[in-house]
Write a protein that holds these residues in place. Structure first.
Motif, short mmCIF file in Angstrom:
data_model
loop_
_atom_site.label_atom_id
_atom_site.label_comp_id
_atom_site.label_asym_id
_atom_site.label_seq_id
_atom_site.Cartn_x
_atom_site.Cartn_y
_atom_site.Cartn_z
N UNK A 73 0.84 -1.20 0.00
CA UNK A 73 0.00 0.00 0.00
C UNK A 73 0.87 1.25 0.00
N UNK A 74 0.53 2.20 -0.87
CA UNK A 74 1.24 3.47 -0.91
C UNK A 74 0.27 4.64 -0.85
N UNK A 75 0.52 5.62 0.03
CA UNK A 75 -0.30 6.84 0.05
C UNK A 75 0.18 7.84 -0.98
N UNK A 76 0.57 7.35 -2.15
CA UNK A 76 1.09 8.21 -3.21
C UNK A 76 0.82 7.57 -4.56
N UNK A 77 -0.02 8.19 -5.36
CA UNK A 77 -0.28 7.69 -6.70
C UNK A 77 0.95 7.86 -7.59
N UNK A 78 1.72 8.91 -7.35
CA UNK A 78 2.91 9.19 -8.14
C UNK A 78 3.92 8.05 -8.02
N UNK A 79 4.19 7.63 -6.80
CA UNK A 79 5.16 6.56 -6.58
C UNK A 79 4.60 5.22 -7.05
N UNK A 80 3.31 5.02 -6.87
CA UNK A 80 2.67 3.81 -7.37
C UNK A 80 2.81 3.72 -8.88
N UNK A 81 2.56 4.83 -9.56
CA UNK A 81 2.71 4.87 -11.01
C UNK A 81 4.14 4.62 -11.45
N UNK A 139 -2.04 10.03 -10.59
CA UNK A 139 -3.24 9.32 -10.18
C UNK A 139 -4.18 9.13 -11.36
N UNK A 140 -4.39 10.20 -12.09
CA UNK A 140 -5.36 10.21 -13.17
C UNK A 140 -4.87 9.42 -14.39
N UNK A 141 -3.63 9.64 -14.78
CA UNK A 141 -3.16 9.10 -16.05
C UNK A 141 -2.43 7.77 -15.93
N UNK A 142 -1.72 7.57 -14.85
CA UNK A 142 -0.98 6.32 -14.68
C UNK A 142 -1.76 5.27 -13.90
N UNK A 143 -2.46 5.71 -12.85
CA UNK A 143 -3.18 4.77 -11.99
C UNK A 143 -4.67 4.69 -12.28
N UNK A 202 -12.16 25.77 1.54
CA UNK A 202 -11.27 25.84 2.71
C UNK A 202 -10.08 24.90 2.54
N UNK A 203 -10.27 23.87 1.73
CA UNK A 203 -9.23 22.84 1.59
C UNK A 203 -9.05 22.43 0.13
N UNK A 204 -7.80 22.11 -0.21
CA UNK A 204 -7.47 21.43 -1.45
C UNK A 204 -6.94 20.06 -1.04
N UNK A 205 -7.59 19.01 -1.50
CA UNK A 205 -7.25 17.66 -1.09
C UNK A 205 -6.70 16.88 -2.28
N UNK A 206 -5.69 16.05 -2.04
CA UNK A 206 -5.12 15.24 -3.11
C UNK A 206 -4.52 13.96 -2.54
N UNK A 207 -4.12 13.07 -3.44
CA UNK A 207 -3.48 11.81 -3.03
C UNK A 207 -1.96 11.89 -3.09
N UNK A 208 -1.43 13.01 -3.55
CA UNK A 208 0.02 13.12 -3.73
C UNK A 208 0.61 14.27 -2.93
#
Length: 242
Positions: A73-81, A139-143, A202-208
């Motif tokens: 499990x990785x909390x990063x789509x970038x590293x997963x990709x 996240x969008x393009x690789x995963x 109030x927030x910008x949320x992302x996986x990376x």
């Protein structure tokens, strides 16, 4: 379910609380989390900068840091990709190709794992405010991750999610791109943040975390009334109120 945890170097060095919250979240859904403290980096910074031999050395260590017997499990789509796709450039037709393929089949980004593998969407999280979700390029393009984070965030009590203009546009980080092309990078961050402010978010949320670092730096520099949060940190907020 026993899972192995991959903590990306960005999170390890800059957002360690996100790593701890990842463990808390996985344990909350009944996972036994195994963490190898010898792990370091997947090699993405060197790979993106064109230093493929250096990336291969780091990547070879990464392959040895995980057994490949459990889901990683990785909390990063970038590293997963990076592991899922770019390792093909580094290790195809090499002595490491068997272990590489084994690891590639097991590594998965956390929102993908929670929604599509465990079929879990609600964790008792609470967070008051309005938020927009930023689709990271990886996240969008690789995963191929788009709906999963939104499904999870829709279950957070008190959080109003609104769709922001150009949510799929890059934030301007891009690793060394932000250093080599600082002016363009800053302008891209400005556009992302301003679009969120236009929605009274109030927030910008992302996986990376790399995207969050880019956007939060711009926010801090200009003292803007908005903040970034990692998806994992949102999902582990407000549990004490249950």
């Amino acid at each position: 379910m026993k899972v192995e945890l991959f903590v990306p170097c960005f999170i390890d060095q800059l957002y360690p609380e996100t790593a701890f919250n990842t463990v808390r979240l996985l344990e909350k859904v009944g996972c036994e989390v195994v963490y190898n403290p010898e792990q370091t980096c997947c090699g993405q910074p060197a790979y993106n900068a064109g230093f493929w031999e250096d990336a291969k050395q780091v990547g070879r260590k990464f392959l040895g840091d995980f057994s490949g017997e459990h889901v990683i499990i990785s909390p990063s789509a970038s590293c997963t990709g990076m592991v899922r796709h770019s390792y093909n450039d580094l290790f195809a037709n090499s002595a490491d190709s068997h272990q590489c393929h084994k690891i590639q089949q097991q590594v998965i980004e956390i929102s993908d794992f929670l929604v599509n593998i465990l079929k879990k969407e609600y964790f008792g999280a609470e967070l008051e405010g309005v938020a927009v979700y930023h689709d990271s390029c990886s996240a969008l393009r690789e995963c191929k991750i788009k709906d999963e984070p939104r499904i999870l965030l829709s279950k957070v009590l008190g959080l109003e999610m609104v769709e922001v203009k150009d949510s799929e546009t890059c934030c301007g980080f891009g690793g060394s791109f932000a250093v080599k092309f600082e002016g363009i990078s800053a302008a891209m961050a400005e556009q992302k943040v301003q679009n969120a402010l236009d929605m009274h978010a109030d927030y910008i949320i992302s996986t990376d975390s790399s995207c969050l670092l880019q956007l939060q730096s711009y926010i801090d520099k200009h003292k803007l009334p908005i903040q970034t949060m990692h998806l994992v940190d949102v999902l582990s907020t407000g549990w004490g109120n249950i």
